[in-house]
Design an enzyme around this catalytic site. Structure first.
Site, PDB file in Angstrom:
ATOM      1  N   ASP A  11      -3.061   4.809   0.315  1.00 52.90           N
ATOM      2  CA  ASP A  11      -2.726   3.338   0.408  1.00 52.90           C
ATOM      3  C   ASP A  11      -3.598   2.937  -0.441  1.00 52.90           C
ATOM      4  O   ASP A  11      -4.740   2.853  -0.314  1.00 52.90           O
ATOM      5  CB  ASP A  11      -2.987   2.897   1.855  1.00 52.90           C
ATOM      6  CG  ASP A  11      -2.727   1.524   1.967  1.00 52.90           C
ATOM      7  OD1 ASP A  11      -1.443   0.855   1.606  1.00 52.90           O
ATOM      8  OD2 ASP A  11      -3.583   0.627   2.439  1.00 52.90           O
ATOM      9  N   GLU A  95       2.516   3.918  -2.707  1.00 45.45           N
ATOM     10  CA  GLU A  95       3.051   2.759  -2.627  1.00 45.45           C
ATOM     11  C   GLU A  95       3.671   2.171  -4.140  1.00 45.45           C
ATOM     12  O   GLU A  95       2.754   1.948  -4.826  1.00 45.45           O
ATOM     13  CB  GLU A  95       2.696   1.792  -1.523  1.00 45.45           C
ATOM     14  CG  GLU A  95       3.619   0.897  -1.252  1.00 45.45           C
ATOM     15  CD  GLU A  95       3.288   0.077  -0.100  1.00 45.45           C
ATOM     16  OE1 GLU A  95       3.930  -0.727   0.810  1.00 45.45           O
ATOM     17  OE2 GLU A  95       1.935   0.065   0.182  1.00 45.45           O
ATOM     18  N   CYS A 166      -0.756  -0.307  19.328  1.00 49.90           N
ATOM     19  CA  CYS A 166       0.658  -0.356  19.162  1.00 49.90           C
ATOM     20  C   CYS A 166       1.002  -0.727  20.582  1.00 49.90           C
ATOM     21  O   CYS A 166       0.436  -0.153  21.687  1.00 49.90           O
ATOM     22  CB  CYS A 166       1.124   0.855  19.131  1.00 49.90           C
ATOM     23  SG  CYS A 166       3.075   1.063  19.128  1.00 49.90           S
ATOM     24  N   ASP A 176      -5.446   0.738   7.733  1.00 47.81           N
ATOM     25  CA  ASP A 176      -5.429   1.180   6.253  1.00 47.81           C
ATOM     26  C   ASP A 176      -4.991   2.651   6.537  1.00 47.81           C
ATOM     27  O   ASP A 176      -4.303   3.369   5.672  1.00 47.81           O
ATOM     28  CB  ASP A 176      -6.692   0.970   5.458  1.00 47.81           C
ATOM     29  CG  ASP A 176      -7.064  -0.472   5.401  1.00 47.81           C
ATOM     30  OD1 ASP A 176      -6.250  -1.311   5.431  1.00 47.81           O
ATOM     31  OD2 ASP A 176      -8.397  -0.547   5.612  1.00 47.81           O
TER      32      ASP A 176
END
Length: 222
Positions: A11, A95, A166, A176
């Site tokens: 990332d 990404e 979550c 991250d």
């Protein structure tokens, strides 16, 4: 390079240059920002010199050298890190962010300072040279919003939220690292054994537009 069964998701950010799916965080050297004082001084000296004079030519050369030093330091950092990642991992996922789009935002200076396009380009040619697999996932993949443990998409988070829980499974996430894990998963990387080829799974085509929906991922605040 010898084959390995390791794969990694990356990332790319700004506060941290990169966060890896194994939990490692690589700081951002911020070469341009550290050199700003020197650069401003050289530009100021140049502006004071008479146009067409020998002193102005010398000052212009001094400005060029100062910028070259920044570029050289950034390039060396990219070379060392890309070589390390390529040597340690058979498969790498990153990404595919729209750098051009980000360069039009308030984060433009940080984006240029990080030089992410140059870094990814190095990963690409080194992966090809040494028989590694590099996969770039779509820029609209919600890597910062998805729980890597259960797959629930929990919605966008403000940039200052660096840790979240979550709502579906209760897993506590480092924003991250979770994003890096999702980058690796989205790329479909897998290795059956040391020396086995790493084959990326099918990656759905992503629509193109300026900017980056997934930009909040991975300390991308300036």
């Amino acid at each position: 390079m010898p084959a390995t069964d390791r794969t990694i998701g990356i990332d790319l950010g700004l506060t941290h240059f990169a966060v890896l799916s194994d939990g490692e965080k690589i700081g951002s050297p911020r070469f341009l920002r550290r050199a700003e004082k020197k650069l401003k001084k050289t530009h100021k000296e140049l502006s004071r010199k008479q146009k067409g004079s020998r002193n102005r030519a010398k000052a212009r050369l001094k400005v060029a050298r100062a910028h070259a030093e920044v570029a050289d330091a950034r390039r060396e950092f990219h070379h060392q890190l890309s070589t390390k990642l390529i040597s340690e991992n058979q498969g790498i996922a990153v990404e595919d962010l729209s750098v051009a789009g980000l360069a039009r935002t308030r984060l433009a200076k940080s984006v240029h300072d990080a030089g992410r396009s140059q870094f990814v380009a190095m990963l690409e040619y080194k992966a090809e040279r040494y028989g590694r697999t590099l996969v770039k996932i779509g820029r609209f993949e919600p890597t910062s919003q998805t729980c890597h443990a259960c797959g629930t998409v929990d919605g966008p988070k403000p940039l200052d939220v660096r840790e979240w829980t979550c709502a579906a499974c209760g897993t506590v996430h480092d924003r991250d690292i979770n994003a890096a894990l999702n980058v690796k998963t989205a790329a479909g990387l897998a290795a059956s054994a040391c020396g086995a080829p790493v084959r990326p799974g099918a990656i759905p085509a992503q629509r193109e537009e300026a900017g980056s929906h997934g930009f909040p991922t991975g300390n991308r605040a300036a």
